[in-house]
Scaffold this motif. Structure first.
Motif, short mmCIF file in Angstrom:
data_model
loop_
_atom_site.label_atom_id
_atom_site.label_comp_id
_atom_site.label_asym_id
_atom_site.label_seq_id
_atom_site.Cartn_x
_atom_site.Cartn_y
_atom_site.Cartn_z
N GLY A 1 -15.46 -25.55 27.34
CA GLY A 1 -15.47 -26.37 28.53
C GLY A 1 -16.36 -27.66 28.69
O GLY A 1 -16.32 -28.21 29.88
N THR A 2 -16.82 -28.37 27.82
CA THR A 2 -17.43 -28.92 27.66
C THR A 2 -17.31 -30.85 26.95
O THR A 2 -16.12 -30.57 26.16
N LEU A 3 -17.13 -31.96 28.19
CA LEU A 3 -16.59 -32.75 27.82
C LEU A 3 -17.45 -33.82 27.30
O LEU A 3 -18.76 -33.83 28.00
N ASN A 4 -17.35 -34.52 26.40
CA ASN A 4 -18.87 -35.45 25.49
C ASN A 4 -18.56 -36.75 26.11
O ASN A 4 -17.08 -37.78 25.50
N TYR A 5 -19.15 -37.50 26.89
CA TYR A 5 -19.16 -38.78 27.90
C TYR A 5 -20.25 -39.70 26.36
O TYR A 5 -20.90 -39.10 25.84
N TYR A 6 -19.85 -40.95 27.30
CA TYR A 6 -21.04 -41.78 26.47
C TYR A 6 -21.84 -42.89 27.55
O TYR A 6 -20.95 -43.27 28.21
N PHE A 7 -22.47 -43.39 27.24
CA PHE A 7 -23.23 -45.02 27.87
C PHE A 7 -24.05 -45.50 26.50
O PHE A 7 -24.28 -45.15 25.81
N THR A 8 -24.03 -46.57 27.13
CA THR A 8 -24.89 -47.59 26.11
C THR A 8 -26.06 -47.92 26.47
O THR A 8 -26.91 -47.60 24.81
N TYR A 9 -26.68 -47.16 27.38
CA TYR A 9 -28.05 -47.51 27.08
C TYR A 9 -28.39 -46.30 27.78
O TYR A 9 -27.39 -46.39 29.45
N ASP A 10 -29.33 -46.24 28.70
CA ASP A 10 -29.80 -44.87 29.19
C ASP A 10 -30.08 -45.91 31.11
O ASP A 10 -30.29 -46.95 30.89
#
Lengths: 510, 306
Positions: A22-31
């Protein structure tokens, strides 16, 4: 031996933590710098704010303006006063109803002089907002709460793009007064609730079951902080990320190996070389046109950017009012370029400096442009600096040429014409060409103010044509974004503006 | 010993003061505009001027420096221009991750490097020794960046044995620790081998063998202990540099440590964060060096500090 390997693999695989189905995983390049909308000056902060909070208006993935907390709005005949009618079923995550006074208090908070280092310009058009922000007045006279669900905003001058500005992260509505750790553990009202934030590592969000727009399909959204593009790609390929932007250098391989997973469309972006129109020979429009004819844009696009772009003949990208797909680009024509240089009195060329930041793909591009310019006798020295130093020099007018890009915050020709070419915005405002053209300025202001959409379209086309004629840039291309989403992810499209994907429809399927 | 420790701690003051002055001056003359980084694009001149005044960036250099030193003396490294959080909090939150990574890298480097070095000295010219020599050359030659990406490609993408990056549990330490520790393995194995070879030629080793001690006991108890001094030096220096300079490894493996914090601070021209980080990391480096010196006395009784 095989058993040991198998056991090791099983143990280690079990440690790969994707957070369940149920979890989708996304990202950012920096905090993100903060989770407080008032401090949202960077893309990651803006994105996460759009998930945790609501605005009066909002964008969908196709950059269409949609109602947010405001179910509707209207403007008076002069285009000066906007009246917003709020929906009555919206609540903060702590259960409190959202009223018009909350919107007003949030705007005042974002504009407050003590909110050091925010990006409050989207609220400046409101009458008295700028003076309040500078600490000169105690109130913003243009903000009037009519009743719990009606807010009237009066502007300093007519501005048709105003409802789009209210979709910017800084205009998000927050529950005031906010606690001291609000920037780290915020309570919002958006489709996702805050769960945890481990700096430089990951942000965990859970769906808001009682969201007025319906709960998101997935249970939770984990946003990892992954700075390196090749690591991002590896995370995706090993199944740890739901979506990823394909690194430019990897485009061809991904087109072969992941063809079914790719999404490709022109973003609302420009890649260009700003020509400082106040420096030396560059003051002459014939020289600026010569530079445009000297650069072999199509070859650069194919060889350096794997064809990830649409060659530009103006600054307004496809899909935005005012874009003219019939206008032909300058075209690679060294002979014409030399002729123009001769007419301008520089038959033997001249020397200049081409500034660029340290982004890897810009390095090859700058070298190719340098080579192209050399062919018509222009000796370009490449000056490479980190982004902060390069921008500081460019904004101070010290650079002849600057290779850079522009991403729209909101989908409107104004977001290109006004910051990039109006003389008010020379330098820090975004007009890196230091262009100052009275007819252009006048058209830009008229296009901003008109309440007639047809007139705005006509003016925007004229503005773009005038910009092309003045050649304040070497026009390169409108970059095409290429993203991939895992085969088990459904309902996700990459957004045209950075706040346009709120992960409502996205889910993992078995 | 106590006097030695106290005198070294007293030396910390001028060392850190020097670091502080040099960092402050360098950042003062460095190009880039912190205020522009704070507000992003489309800022107007009035906002920029107001922020500059709020952050005291218009003050003369001596006043800015005095203000900063005053804060440092009160244990306050300032507030980040970007995150608006106290820099001490930011650093303390990230330092445990850096410590974990540096510790794991050192453990990997020490166990593998010393073992291979001892074996090489014990059986010089054997295939393991020759392979280790070759591997050591590769180890010092390959850039960290490249090794990290290759390890991710092989073990995370193709074999899927390990996660590519992150820090969720100890398994996530394996690839970054190998990447970071690889150069130390190479140095340590060569250093140990050379030191051991020299020691194994000594008279007291011949005596130990003549007494009829087993080869293992001769090499490990008598030989290795005496070859340990240069090894400790390398371990200490490397550990210090891992704690302060693993920016590349932390970036490739998305490891949430101090290195990435410094990198972001530099990128955003977050002056207090850069100054605070450098001061903090200098303190860490000096302390690790001090501990290394103290270890000498434990390893070799001939080294005395009093």
């Amino acid at each position: 031996m095989h058993r040991i390997l198998l056991a090791t693999t099983l143990v280690l695989s079990a440690c790969n933590d994707q957070g369940g189905d149920g979890t989708l995983n996304y990202y950012f390049t920096y905090d993100p710098r903060s989770l407080d909308p008032a401090l949202s000056t960077d893309v990651p902060t803006g994105e996460v704010v759009s998930l945790l909070f609501d605005n009066l208006t909002q964008f969908d993935p196709d950059a269409q303006l949609k109602p947010g907390l405001a179910r509707s709005w209207e403007t008076d005949a002069a285009g000066l006063t906007y009246t917003f009618h709020l929906r009555q079923d919206a609540t903060f995550h702590d259960g409190r109803s959202i009223k018009a006074e909350d919107v007003r208090a949030s705007f005042l908070r974002a504009l407050a002089p003590g909110t050091t280092g925010g990006r409050s310009w989207p609220l400046y058009p409101i009458k008295g907002a700028r003076a309040y922000s500078a600490g000169q007045t105690k109130n913003v006279q243009g903000m009037v709460v009519r009743d719990d669900s009606t807010l009237a905003l009066t502007l300093e001058e007519p501005l048709n793009v105003f409802p789009k500005l209210l979709a910017m992260p800084v205009a998000a509505v927050v529950p005031t007064p906010t606690p001291s750790d609000f920037d780290q553990r915020p309570t919002g009202s958006g489709p996702w609730r805050f769960v945890s934030w481990s700096h430089d590592d990951a942000i965990m969000l859970a769906r808001n079951e009682s969201y007025w727009g319906g709960a998101p399909r997935a249970d939770s959204l984990r946003i990892r902080i992954i700075p390196e593009p090749l690591t991002q790609a590896a995370e995706y390929e090993s199944g740890q990320l739901s979506v990823v932007e394909v690194p430019v250098g990897e485009t061809r391989r991904w087109e072969q190996n992941h063809a079914d997973e790719l999404q490709r469309r022109p973003g609302l972006k420009d890649l260009y070389v700003a020509i400082n129109t106040t420096r030396g020979p560059l003051k002459d429009v014939r020289v600026r046109r010569a530079l445009n004819h000297a650069v072999d844009v199509r070859t650069l696009l194919a060889t350096v950017m794997a064809d990830r772009g649409v060659v530009s003949a103006g600054s307004v990208p496809p899909g935005i009012l005012g874009h003219d797909s019939t206008r032909a680009p300058f075209g690679y024509d060294p002979a014409r370029a030399k002729q123009l240089l001769s007419e301008a009195g520089h038959p033997n060329g001249f020397s200049l400096k081409l500034w660029r930041t340290q982004r890897a793909e810009l390095a090859r591009l700058a070298q190719s442009i340098q080579q192209n310019l050399a062919e018509i006798g222009i000796r370009a020295e490449i000056v490479e600096r980190d982004a902060s130093s390069a921008r500081a020099a460019v904004r101070n007018g010290e650079a002849d040429l600057f290779l850079t890009d522009w991403w729209a915050d909101y989908p409107d020709p104004e977001n290109f014409n006004y910051p990039l070419f109006h003389s008010r915005n020379k330098g820090p405002g975004g007009n890196y060409a230091f262009l100052s053209d009275a007819p252009l300025d006048s058209m830009i202001l008229r296009a901003r103010a008109t309440t007639d959409e047809a007139e705005k379209g006509r003016l925007s086309r004229d503005i773009d044509a005038r910009v092309f004629e003045l050649a304040p840039w070497i026009f390169l291309w409108f970059p095409v974004d290429v993203w991939a989403s895992r085969p088990d992810v459904r309902g996700w499209r990459f957004p045209l503006v950075f706040t346009g994907q709120r992960w409502m429809e996205a889910e993992r399927i078995q | 010993m106590t006097r030695f420790i106290l005198s070294r701690l007293a030396l910390l003051v001028p060392t850190l003061l020097g670091v502080l002055v040099v960092t402050f001056l360098l950042l003062y003359v460095a190009p880039g505009d912190p205020v522009q980084s704070m507000v992003g694009e489309r800022a107007d001149a009035e906002t920029l001027a107001r922020l500059r005044a709020e952050l005291r960036l218009d003050d003369p250099l001596y006043r800015q420096f005095g203000h900063y030193v005053g804060g440092v003396l009160r244990g306050d490294l300032g507030t980040s221009y970007i995150t608006r959080r106290p820099i001490v909090d930011d650093l303390l939150e990230r330092f445990p991750a850096t410590l974990r990574l540096a510790g794991a890298a050192m453990l990997f480097a020490a166990v593998l490097g010393i073992s291979v070095g001892i074996y090489g000295a014990w059986r010089p010219g054997s295939w393991i020794d020759r392979a280790a020599t070759f591997a050591a050359y590769l180890g010092v030659s390959f850039p960290v960046y490249w090794v990290g990406l290759i390890l991710i490609l092989v073990f995370a993408v193709h074999l899927r044995w390990l996660p590519p990056s992150g820090s969720a549990n100890p398994v996530y330490l394996i690839l970054p620790a190998i990447t970071l520790g690889m150069r130390s393995v190479a140095f340590l194995s060569r250093m140990t081998r050379a030191a051991m070879q020299e020691v194994l030629q000594s008279d007291f080793i011949r005596t130990a063998r003549a007494k009829g001690l087993s080869q293992t006991r001769v090499v490990l108890s008598h030989g290795f202990r005496n070859a340990l001094l240069p090894v400790v030096t390398v371990l200490g220096l490397d550990f210090g540099s891992y704690l302060t300079g693993s920016i590349l490894t932390e970036t490739i493996f998305s490891w949430p440590g101090v290195g990435r914090y410094v990198l972001t601070a530099i990128d955003k021209r977050d002056l207090p964060a850069i100054q605070g980080s450098i001061l903090f990391l200098s303190l860490v480096f000096v302390m690790v060096n001090l501990l290394t010196d103290l270890l000498y006395a434990r390893v070799d009784p001939r080294v005395a500090y009093d």
